[in-house]
Design an enzyme around this catalytic site. Structure first.
Site, PDB file in Angstrom:
ATOM      1  N   ASN A  25      -2.328  -5.256  11.769  1.00  0.00           N
ATOM      2  CA  ASN A  25      -2.872  -4.260  10.594  1.00  0.00           C
ATOM      3  C   ASN A  25      -4.235  -4.819  10.891  1.00  0.00           C
ATOM      4  OD1 ASN A  25      -4.109  -3.355   8.426  1.00  0.00           O
ATOM      5  ND2 ASN A  25      -2.366  -3.837   7.115  1.00  0.00           N
ATOM      6  N   LYS A  32      -3.781  -8.714  10.129  1.00  0.00           N
ATOM      7  CA  LYS A  32      -2.427  -9.198   9.617  1.00  0.00           C
ATOM      8  C   LYS A  32      -1.436  -8.693  10.905  1.00  0.00           C
ATOM      9  CE  LYS A  32      -3.192  -8.094   4.743  1.00  0.00           C
ATOM     10  NZ  LYS A  32      -3.097  -6.985   3.799  1.00  0.00           N
ATOM     11  N   ARG A  90      -1.399  -0.083  12.610  1.00  0.00           N
ATOM     12  CA  ARG A  90      -1.844   0.769  11.391  1.00  0.00           C
ATOM     13  C   ARG A  90      -3.320   1.285  11.724  1.00  0.00           C
ATOM     14  NH1 ARG A  90      -4.237  -1.229   5.816  1.00  0.00           N
ATOM     15  NH2 ARG A  90      -4.155   0.650   4.897  1.00  0.00           N
ATOM     16  N   HIS A 179      -2.388   5.089   2.187  1.00  0.00           N
ATOM     17  CA  HIS A 179      -1.230   4.286   1.784  1.00  0.00           C
ATOM     18  C   HIS A 179       0.041   5.242   2.075  1.00  0.00           C
ATOM     19  CE1 HIS A 179      -3.503   1.901  -1.575  1.00  0.00           C
ATOM     20  NE2 HIS A 179      -3.505   1.326  -0.422  1.00  0.00           N
ATOM     21  N   ASN A 210      -3.953  -4.297  -4.421  1.00  0.00           N
ATOM     22  CA  ASN A 210      -5.571  -4.116  -4.503  1.00  0.00           C
ATOM     23  C   ASN A 210      -6.010  -2.888  -4.578  1.00  0.00           C
ATOM     24  OD1 ASN A 210      -7.398  -6.571  -4.985  1.00  0.00           O
ATOM     25  ND2 ASN A 210      -6.282  -7.381  -2.943  1.00  0.00           N
ATOM     26  N   ARG A 240     -12.283  -1.092  -6.714  1.00  0.00           N
ATOM     27  CA  ARG A 240     -12.985   0.405  -6.490  1.00  0.00           C
ATOM     28  C   ARG A 240     -12.563   0.823  -8.135  1.00  0.00           C
ATOM     29  NH1 ARG A 240      -9.113   1.918  -1.643  1.00  0.00           N
ATOM     30  NH2 ARG A 240      -9.535  -0.222  -0.561  1.00  0.00           N
ATOM     31  N   MET A 282      -4.436  -9.368 -11.226  1.00  0.00           N
ATOM     32  CA  MET A 282      -3.856  -8.753 -12.382  1.00  0.00           C
ATOM     33  C   MET A 282      -3.245 -10.145 -13.189  1.00  0.00           C
ATOM     34  SD  MET A 282      -3.510  -6.280 -14.387  1.00  0.00           S
ATOM     35  CE  MET A 282      -3.961  -4.592 -13.597  1.00  0.00           C
ATOM     36  N   ARG A 283      -3.167 -11.253 -12.338  1.00  0.00           N
ATOM     37  CA  ARG A 283      -2.438 -12.326 -13.022  1.00  0.00           C
ATOM     38  C   ARG A 283      -3.513 -13.072 -13.698  1.00  0.00           C
ATOM     39  NH1 ARG A 283      -0.512 -13.995  -7.146  1.00  0.00           N
ATOM     40  NH2 ARG A 283      -1.975 -12.895  -6.821  1.00  0.00           N
ATOM     41  N   GLU A 332       5.047  -4.381  -8.251  1.00  0.00           N
ATOM     42  CA  GLU A 332       6.374  -5.018  -8.059  1.00  0.00           C
ATOM     43  C   GLU A 332       6.509  -6.061  -8.904  1.00  0.00           C
ATOM     44  OE1 GLU A 332       6.663  -6.223  -3.832  1.00  0.00           O
ATOM     45  OE2 GLU A 332       6.131  -4.199  -3.199  1.00  0.00           O
ATOM     46  N   ASN A 333       5.207  -6.700  -9.388  1.00  0.00           N
ATOM     47  CA  ASN A 333       5.269  -7.759 -10.057  1.00  0.00           C
ATOM     48  C   ASN A 333       4.762  -7.954 -11.773  1.00  0.00           C
ATOM     49  OD1 ASN A 333       5.967  -9.894  -8.148  1.00  0.00           O
ATOM     50  ND2 ASN A 333       4.179  -9.026  -7.100  1.00  0.00           N
ATOM     51  N   GLU A 383       5.454  -1.959   4.397  1.00  0.00           N
ATOM     52  CA  GLU A 383       4.640  -1.082   5.360  1.00  0.00           C
ATOM     53  C   GLU A 383       4.866  -1.393   6.758  1.00  0.00           C
ATOM     54  OE1 GLU A 383       1.532  -1.707   2.531  1.00  0.00           O
ATOM     55  OE2 GLU A 383       0.732   0.327   3.160  1.00  0.00           O
TER      56      GLU A 383
HETATM   57  P1  ADP Z   1      -3.102  -5.365  -0.697  1.00  0.00           P
HETATM   58  O1  ADP Z   1      -3.443  -4.082  -1.350  1.00  0.00           O
HETATM   59  O2  ADP Z   1      -4.196  -6.285  -0.491  1.00  0.00           O
HETATM   60  O3  ADP Z   1      -2.012  -5.456   0.022  1.00  0.00           O
HETATM   61  P2  ADP Z   1      -0.928  -6.237  -2.740  1.00  0.00           P
HETATM   62  O4  ADP Z   1      -0.076  -5.004  -2.897  1.00  0.00           O
HETATM   63  O5  ADP Z   1      -0.391  -7.754  -2.069  1.00  0.00           O
HETATM   64  O6  ADP Z   1      -2.587  -6.009  -2.201  1.00  0.00           O
HETATM   65  O7  ADP Z   1      -1.418  -6.706  -4.208  1.00  0.00           O
HETATM   66  C1  ADP Z   1      -2.419  -7.667  -4.404  1.00  0.00           C
HETATM   67  C2  ADP Z   1      -2.418  -7.697  -6.120  1.00  0.00           C
HETATM   68  O8  ADP Z   1      -1.358  -8.071  -6.576  1.00  0.00           O
HETATM   69  C3  ADP Z   1      -3.325  -8.788  -6.535  1.00  0.00           C
HETATM   70  O9  ADP Z   1      -4.746  -8.826  -6.469  1.00  0.00           O
HETATM   71  C4  ADP Z   1      -2.725  -9.245  -7.932  1.00  0.00           C
HETATM   72  O10 ADP Z   1      -3.584  -8.400  -8.956  1.00  0.00           O
HETATM   73  C5  ADP Z   1      -1.363  -8.365  -7.899  1.00  0.00           C
HETATM   74  N1  ADP Z   1      -0.377  -9.412  -7.924  1.00  0.00           N
HETATM   75  C6  ADP Z   1       0.170 -10.168  -7.329  1.00  0.00           C
HETATM   76  N2  ADP Z   1       1.336 -10.951  -7.875  1.00  0.00           N
HETATM   77  C7  ADP Z   1       1.202 -10.747  -8.955  1.00  0.00           C
HETATM   78  C8  ADP Z   1       2.057 -11.075 -10.296  1.00  0.00           C
HETATM   79  N3  ADP Z   1       2.905 -12.092 -10.019  1.00  0.00           N
HETATM   80  N4  ADP Z   1       1.472 -10.278 -11.465  1.00  0.00           N
HETATM   81  C9  ADP Z   1       0.750  -9.430 -11.686  1.00  0.00           C
HETATM   82  N5  ADP Z   1       0.112  -8.934 -10.689  1.00  0.00           N
HETATM   83  C10 ADP Z   1       0.222  -9.773  -9.133  1.00  0.00           C
END
Ligand code: ADP
Length: 397
Positions: A25, A32, A90, A179, A210, A240, A282-283, A332-333, A383
């Site tokens: 990727n 990656k 990708r 995506h 992101n 964005r 978001m954290r 997911e988180n 992915e």
């Molecule tokens: P990418 O689009 O770069 O592949 P990811 O799907 O890995 O990104 O998502 C990254 C984002 O996920 C981070 O910028 C963060 O905002 C969010 N994130 C990751 N872990 C957590 C968590 N435990 N709680 C809240 N948000 C999280």
């Protein structure tokens, strides 16, 4: 690359049966990679080379790919291994030309290059990745898996912008969506979680990383998505803006005197959560909200409001919704985002189970109440695995 081989056997020089796929990727500033063993879908190796072209990073994509090859080599998993069956790439933009994973030939590569005007930030990096990998292993099948492909089924009513038809046709202006690999994988995994045939299930997939996008999937077929000509449209993202009135662009040009590139940078790199509160993770936003930070609160509220609008819109598009699936880093988180996005939607048949939603757990799981007509699911995306499966299927013929 050294000529070192791993412990894979080459059948005494006879026909080789590789069972591993290298997934690459190549993004604008990082590459990656994951090595996927298709026999059990394990990952013997995975990593990322970052800061390409930046201080302290590698010089360019060619160098980054060589670094990937060296790392694999050092682990005895070299690119020269007879176990390697194919390389999957990708590719962000497939235009209207590519609607399926495609075996890469010189002609295909030329066509991907012709799509660069549609994705000037992304396709060039993907192309370099392909060129370098082909130079390193010219004998291996290499497959392009397009981010846009899953959205090729979106009907014209949803794919077309209401602008002058001749201009749109001439410049390829329409909704392509991105995506797609994730939306396809997650919609299928959601049907599996429900124990139902994907052909019978309607899902709204919320890919919140992101970058962030929503899609409406009817019976396994994508019928609408939030991203458009570029990955800028739709949901609020890390940096964005997502949807803005196009008039904002003219206003910035005329009143603020900004140039096209400045506005591009503003909307793609300095907007979204970052633009609203100075943080795109978001954290961090959650931590700052807990301390009573008003800007972080506003950023969260704008993010969630946009998400709810799309859930409502795609409910109307689908007519019947069986599941809403949250995926990627935020989806997911972040229990807080899911909770806020799904609250007060009983009218749409959505009732979250707040206790289940707050539990952190790996794997796909339901977070809706048993009484909820619409299932709400957390479904980890993968992915790389989806790309590896598509690549392996094509390489094996
Ligand atoms: P990418 O689009 O770069 O592949 P990811 O799907 O890995 O990104 O998502 C990254 C984002 O996920 C981070 O910028 C963060 O905002 C969010 N994130 C990751 N872990 C957590 C968590 N435990 N709680 C809240 N948000 C999280």
């Amino acid at each position: 690359m050294s000529g070192r081989q791993d412990d894979g056997r080459a059948d005494g020089g006879g026909e080789q049966h590789g069972t591993r796929v290298l997934v690459l990727n190549s993004g604008s500033s990082s590459v990656k990679y994951q090595l996927v063993e298709m026999a059990d879908e394990s990952r013997p190796a995975a990593g990322v080379v970052e800061r390409i072209g930046e201080r302290g990073g590698v010089a360019d994509h060619a160098q980054a790919l060589r670094t990937v090859a060296e790392r694999l080599d050092a682990e005895g998993l070299g690119l020269d291994s007879p176990r390697l069956a194919a390389v999957g790439h990708r590719v962000v933009h497939g235009g209207t030309r590519f609607t399926e994973p495609t075996l890469i030939t010189d002609e295909v590569l030329a066509e991907i290059r012709a799509l660069v005007p549609l994705a000037p930030l992304h396709n060039p990096a993907n192309i370099t990745g392909i060129e370098v990998a082909r130079r390193l292993r010219p004998d291996l099948p290499q497959v392009a898996v397009f981010d846009t492909a899953f959205h090729a089924t979106i009907p014209e009513a949803a794919a077309r912008y209401a602008i002058d038809a001749a201009t749109a046709e001439r410049y390829g202006i329409r909704r392509y969506g991105f995506h797609g690999t994730s939306h396809a994988y997650v919609s299928q995994a959601t049907a599996a979680l429900l124990g139902r045939d994907p052909a019978d299930v309607n899902v709204i997939v919320l890919h919140l990383g992101n970058g962030a996008s929503a899609s409406a999937v009817r019976g396994g077929v994508c019928v609408d998505t939030s991203m458009g000509l570029t990955p800028l449209e739709g949901l609020v993202m890390g940096t964005r803006s997502g949807d803005v009135d196009p008039g904002v662009v003219f206003h910035l040009a005329r009143v603020a005197g900004m140039g096209t590139d400045d506005i591009d940078t503003l909307l793609n790199k300095k907007s979204g959560l970052l633009g609203l509160c100075g943080a795109n993770d978001m954290r961090e936003i959650g931590r700052r909200m807990a301390e009573g930070d008003a800007d972080a609160r506003l950023a969260f509220d704008v993010y969630v409001h946009r998400l709810r609008r799309y859930v409502g819109a795609f409910t109307a598009v689908l007519g019947r919704v069986d599941a809403v699936a949250f995926t990627a880093g935020v989806g997911e988180n972040s229990a807080a985002v899911r909770e806020a996005a799904m609250s007060g939607l009983q009218g749409l048949g959505i009732t979250l189970d707040s206790v289940a939603n707050a539990v952190r757990a790996p794997g796909a799981r339901l977070v809706s109440a048993p009484s909820s007509r619409v299932a709400v699911a957390v479904v980890p995306t993968d992915e790389e695995l989806a790309i590896a499966r598509d690549t392996y299927a094509l390489a094996r013929g």
